[in-house]
Design a protein around this motif. Structure first.
Motif, short mmCIF file in Angstrom:
data_model
loop_
_atom_site.label_atom_id
_atom_site.label_comp_id
_atom_site.label_asym_id
_atom_site.label_seq_id
_atom_site.Cartn_x
_atom_site.Cartn_y
_atom_site.Cartn_z
N ASP A 1 -8.58 16.20 9.08
CA ASP A 1 -7.02 15.64 8.61
C ASP A 1 -7.13 14.21 8.58
O ASP A 1 -7.59 13.52 9.67
N SER A 2 -6.71 13.34 7.64
CA SER A 2 -6.88 11.98 7.49
C SER A 2 -5.71 11.43 6.94
O SER A 2 -4.88 11.94 6.16
N THR A 3 -5.55 10.06 7.50
CA THR A 3 -4.38 9.09 7.00
C THR A 3 -4.97 8.03 6.22
O THR A 3 -5.77 7.37 6.91
N PHE B 1 -20.65 8.94 5.95
CA PHE B 1 -19.44 9.12 6.64
C PHE B 1 -18.56 7.92 6.59
O PHE B 1 -19.19 6.81 6.73
N LEU B 2 -17.24 7.98 6.20
CA LEU B 2 -16.27 6.91 6.60
C LEU B 2 -15.76 7.07 7.88
O LEU B 2 -15.21 8.38 8.26
N GLU B 3 -15.41 6.42 8.90
CA GLU B 3 -14.49 6.40 10.02
C GLU B 3 -13.22 5.61 9.99
O GLU B 3 -13.20 4.68 8.89
N ALA B 4 -12.23 5.72 10.70
CA ALA B 4 -10.99 4.97 10.76
C ALA B 4 -11.51 3.54 10.86
O ALA B 4 -12.27 3.13 11.73
N GLY B 5 -10.90 2.73 9.89
CA GLY B 5 -11.18 1.22 9.95
C GLY B 5 -12.16 0.78 8.86
O GLY B 5 -12.55 -0.14 8.72
N ASP B 6 -12.52 1.84 8.11
CA ASP B 6 -13.66 1.66 6.97
C ASP B 6 -12.72 1.82 5.72
O ASP B 6 -11.58 2.04 5.51
N THR B 7 -13.62 1.11 4.67
CA THR B 7 -13.27 1.63 3.13
C THR B 7 -14.25 2.10 2.64
O THR B 7 -15.61 1.90 3.16
N CYS B 8 -14.05 2.50 1.10
CA CYS B 8 -15.30 3.14 0.56
C CYS B 8 -15.61 1.94 -0.53
O CYS B 8 -15.10 1.70 -1.51
N LEU C 1 -9.05 3.53 5.27
CA LEU C 1 -9.11 4.64 6.19
C LEU C 1 -8.25 4.46 7.44
O LEU C 1 -8.95 3.81 8.24
N LEU C 2 -7.16 5.04 8.02
CA LEU C 2 -6.35 4.61 9.29
C LEU C 2 -6.72 5.70 10.41
O LEU C 2 -7.01 5.24 11.44
N THR C 3 -6.87 6.91 9.83
CA THR C 3 -7.33 8.10 10.86
C THR C 3 -7.95 8.82 10.37
O THR C 3 -7.74 9.19 8.91
N GLY D 1 0.89 -1.09 0.08
CA GLY D 1 -0.01 -0.01 -0.04
C GLY D 1 0.75 1.34 0.04
O GLY D 1 1.89 1.32 0.35
N ILE D 2 0.14 2.47 -0.18
CA ILE D 2 0.75 3.84 -0.44
C ILE D 2 0.24 4.53 0.74
O ILE D 2 -0.99 4.71 0.79
N LEU D 3 1.02 5.00 1.72
CA LEU D 3 0.51 5.65 2.78
C LEU D 3 0.29 7.30 2.50
O LEU D 3 1.45 7.93 1.92
N LYS D 4 -0.78 7.86 2.48
CA LYS D 4 -1.04 9.25 2.26
C LYS D 4 -1.79 9.84 3.25
O LYS D 4 -2.69 9.55 3.93
N ASN D 5 -1.34 11.21 3.40
CA ASN D 5 -2.03 12.07 4.50
C ASN D 5 -2.84 13.24 3.66
O ASN D 5 -2.04 13.77 2.67
N PHE D 6 -4.08 13.53 4.27
CA PHE D 6 -4.86 14.45 3.44
C PHE D 6 -5.54 15.44 4.47
O PHE D 6 -5.56 15.15 5.73
N LYS D 7 -5.45 16.97 4.26
CA LYS D 7 -5.74 17.77 5.41
C LYS D 7 -7.30 18.02 5.04
O LYS D 7 -8.07 17.51 4.10
#
Length: 209
Positions: free
Chosen positions: A100-102, A71-78, A50-52, A26-32
């Motif tokens: 802010d999400s990772t 909504f998606l929460e940490a531990g979910d996927t779309c 979604l990790l955080t 996987g590719i780790l990415k951060n979003f504001k």
């Protein structure tokens, strides 16, 4: 970092070998906050885990009006992105960071291989489909059967639940865009809910009682 976050959020659903492989592939990415993670008509070569943080999934009509789906929460996927990847079609939704999400982005080919070869991944994907399907039915029911003030109160309660706090930092215009109505209508209905002792209003803050 990715492996630790994966273990925290997915150890109860995915087996250890798969978590290690996701961390490697996987590719780790951060979003504001307010970043667009997936846009409408985008070709998807990955699916997000979604990790955080939190993400809102939005549909848009031909005139550009937006409607919040779930909504998606940490531990979910779309699951809508899963469908697009499996069918090699373009995205029909917009995914926007609510805070802010990772995320860890999984290449399509790995997602497809794991679906056939890994029981924990297959169960996770099928369960995710069921959860998102139920949420979309709930959204349809809200549109069809609830008055706008009931939809608004339900939206606020869901947002408070996702953020795990009773105090929501949000502008009236943001709510109006999510519910596809005007800021004036939202402001009037928020005042009505406050008079009914369901919420307390502050400056760009709402406390759900």
């Amino acid at each position: 970092m990715a492996n630790n976050l994966l273990e925290q959020k997915f150890a109860h659903t995915l087996d250890n070998d798969l978590i290690k492989e996701i961390s490697e592939k996987g590719i780790l990415k951060n979003f504001k906050k307010d970043d667009i993670i997936i846009d409408i008509n985008q070709t998807l070569n990955y699916i997000p885990l979604l990790l955080t943080g939190d993400i809102k999934i939005i549909r848009e009509d031909n005139e550009g009006n937006e409607l919040l789906i779930y909504f998606l929460e940490a531990g979910d996927t779309c699951t809508m992105s899963l469908t697009c990847c499996l069918g090699t079609t373009k995205s029909k939704i917009r995914a926007v960071a609510e805070k802010d999400s990772t995320l860890i982005l999984i290449p399509v080919q790995n997602m497809q291989k794991w679906f056939h070869n890994n029981e924990s991944w297959r169960n996770f994907i099928l369960q995710s489909y069921q959860i998102r399907f139920d949420e979309m039915l709930e959204a349809i029911d809200s549109l069809a059967f609830l008055k706008m003030d009931e939809r608004l109160y339900k939206y606020l309660k869901n947002l408070a639940m996702v953020d795990e706090t009773k105090t929501i930092s949000i502008k009236h215009q943001e709510i109006a865009e999510d519910l596809n109505t005007s800021r004036v209508v939202i402001s009037r209905l928020l005042k009505k809910l406050e008079n009914e002792n369901k919420i307390r209003l502050g400056r760009n803050k709402i406390v759900v009682i």
